[in-house]
Design an enzyme around this catalytic site. Structure first.
Site, PDB file in Angstrom:
ATOM      1  CE  LYS A   1      -7.549   6.705   5.087  1.00  0.00           C
ATOM      2  NZ  LYS A   1      -6.635   7.508   5.697  1.00  0.00           N
TER       3      LYS A   1
ATOM      4  CB  SER B   1      -1.814   6.628  15.877  1.00  0.00           C
ATOM      5  OG  SER B   1      -3.725   7.052  15.466  1.00  0.00           O
TER       6      SER B   1
ATOM      7  CG  HIS C   1       4.379  -4.712   4.026  1.00  0.00           C
ATOM      8  ND1 HIS C   1       3.839  -5.327   2.393  1.00  0.00           N
ATOM      9  CD2 HIS C   1       2.982  -5.413   4.753  1.00  0.00           C
ATOM     10  CE1 HIS C   1       2.120  -5.580   3.137  1.00  0.00           C
ATOM     11  NE2 HIS C   1       2.342  -5.796   4.279  1.00  0.00           N
ATOM     12  CG  HIS C   2       8.489   1.458   4.960  1.00  0.00           C
ATOM     13  ND1 HIS C   2       8.049   1.341   4.056  1.00  0.00           N
ATOM     14  CD2 HIS C   2       9.417   2.173   5.463  1.00  0.00           C
ATOM     15  CE1 HIS C   2       7.627   3.039   4.635  1.00  0.00           C
ATOM     16  NE2 HIS C   2       8.400   2.744   5.643  1.00  0.00           N
TER      17      HIS C   2
END
Ligand code: GLU
Length: 478
Positions: free
Chosen positions: A112, A369, A70-71
């Site tokens: 993922k 993306s 979550h950096h």
């Protein structure tokens, strides 16, 4: 370990392999151990089960979503639909997403997902049911959202599944303006972006072309620089393999071999990729293709034929200690995630080969993306505002030059010069810039530190440094 946690191959698991690559690279950085431990760890591993009706019975489906780091937010990564999927694999792939995003400067953390099914065994309605229920489970635990975690296609999933996810998310979050940014790889008609489908394969081709453009690196392999005339074997004719082969051929290479799970075909003078795909569609197999001079019922033999470059673009663990000694390629361009086992990679590097590592080589998909996500947040397609403005400005310039020089261009020549960019051209330009720049960054790290033996280690060093800087900027580490 439960069955679902057992690694699919080898003595160590896939996640352990990724951690081993990380540790080898970490030696070339000077970050404190605590920070390195935080970067390496999977932050959130969500494992869940849900029932679906199949015929007259009820089946329980195993599923996962792993947010590795979550950096940066949101986290990002595809959802794999496969009977073989397990927790170790999803963790490894989530970790690779963190390093992949970092190396191509895509501002996301890694994630993922996995759904343990063989999609071929389910009807369309059942697949839709599974996908929508999976999405609801993610929503319940706050594991999806345009600013939280953004899934995408992966092995076994595609645009159709992404549209079900987007629709389910929007239904459960009515009025959320940015809802469509909750997933990427959507169909163009449902807030997708031009060029996403081809992006991973196009990126693989650009990465290979860039690698092979360095004359001194190619001389060390006994090859001339450039892709022109290079013989390439591609494993996998799915989205990544097909587009890799197509763009590599467009860039001047010769596709001499194609391998699928049912067999492999070879022709030293080249195979027409579209003709092979058409033949496979018609007959269900690549075997029996009239344009091949050799064919192998054992697909693995296809990888061992004469070539300059091998592009494994199927699944992990395809090049191992069992076949590395027979591989003739001098360059391996990893279109898939984790196709080369660490031991095989070491042997290949020691004999002088170059591996273009997965975390960089197949990063084209997540790069586009990112553009799709930006488009969803902007609520406007790239090029819509400035295309005609640019055309008008260019035309005025051309007219002025004509007037000043007395030269005059034909209308066709003028159209070519004044044309403003389409969304696809802008996407491809952004993709090429990201892939080319990242290759130069990785190579430079290796050149600057002669102790770094391969591009994978160099790529990990680059990624670790970038993630570390994010944590340091958060003030967590001084
Ligand atoms: N599944 C792809 C990958 O492994 C794409 C991920 C994405 O676009 O978020 O890179």
């Amino acid at each position: 370990m439960t069955d679902n946690k057992v690694a699919p191959y080898g003595q160590t698991g896939f996640f352990d392999d990724v951690c081993a690559f990380f540790d080898r690279a970490a030696q070339f950085t000077d970050h404190p151990k605590g920070l390195l431990d935080q970067i390496k760890a999977c932050n959130s591993v969500y494992r869940f089960r849900f029932p679906i009706r199949k015929g007259n019975s009820v089946e329980v489906i195993d599923a996962w979503r792993v947010e590795h780091s979550h950096h940066m937010s949101p986290t990002k990564g595809g959802i794999r639909y496969s009977e073989m999927v397990n927790e170790d694999e999803v963790m490894a792939l989530a970790a690779l997403m963190t390093y992949k995003c970092a190396i191509v400067n895509v501002p996301f953390g890694g994630a993922k997902g996995g759904i343990k099914i063989n999609p071929k065994n389910y009807s369309l309605a059942e697949l839709e049911n599974i996908t929508r229920r999976y999405t609801v489970e993610l929503i319940k635990k706050n594991f999806i959202g345009p600013a939280i975690d953004v899934p995408a296609p992966d092995y076994g999933s595609g645009e159709r599944e992404m549209s079900w996810i987007a629709d389910t998310y929007y239904t459960m979050n009515p009025g959320q303006l940015d809802a469509m940014g909750c997933v990427t790889g959507k169909p163009l008609a449902l807030h997708g972006i031009n060029g996403r489908r081809e992006a991973t394969g196009r990126g693989v081709a650009i990465a290979t072309r860039e690698c092979m453009s360095f004359a001194e690196d190619m001389a060390a392999l006994g090859l001339t620089p450039g892709l022109e005339g290079k013989r390439i074997i591609v494993q996998g004719l799915g989205n990544v393999g097909y587009h890799s082969a197509k763009f590599l051929a467009e860039f001047g290479a010769i596709i001499v071999g194609l391998c699928e799970y049912e067999g492999a075909i070879y022709n030293p003078d080249g195979l027409d990729v579209d003709a092979v795909v058409a033949h496979r569609k018609e007959t269900g197999t690549v075997l029996g293709f009239a344009g091949a001079t050799k064919e192998f019922a054992n697909s693995a033999e296809g990888l061992e034929q004469e070539c300059d470059v091998l592009v494994p673009a199927a699944l992990e663990n395809q090049i191992t200690i069992n076949n590395i000694h027979n591989i003739k390629a001098k360059v391996i361009a990893e279109g898939a995630n984790g196709p080369t086992s660490p031991e095989a990679g070491k042997i290949f590097t020691e004999r002088g080969g170059i591996i273009i590592p997965d975390m960089y080589c197949n990063a084209g998909g997540v790069t586009v993306s990112y553009f799709e996500w930006l488009k969803n947040l902007y609520h406007v397609a790239f090029g819509r505002m400035d295309k005609r403005y640019e055309e008008k400005a260019n035309l005025e310039l051309v007219n002025l030059i004509e007037k000043m020089t007395g030269a005059s261009l034909t209308w066709d020549q003028k159209k070519l010069v004044v044309k403003g960019p389409s969304e696809l051209e802008l996407v491809n330009s952004g993709l090429e810039e990201s892939m080319v720049r990242a290759y130069h960054d990785i190579r430079e790290i290796k050149v600057q530190n002669p102790k770094i033996e391969d591009l994978r280690t160099a790529a990990f060093v680059g990624s670790i440094n970038k993630v570390a800087i994010s944590y340091m900027n958060m003030g967590i580490w001084p």
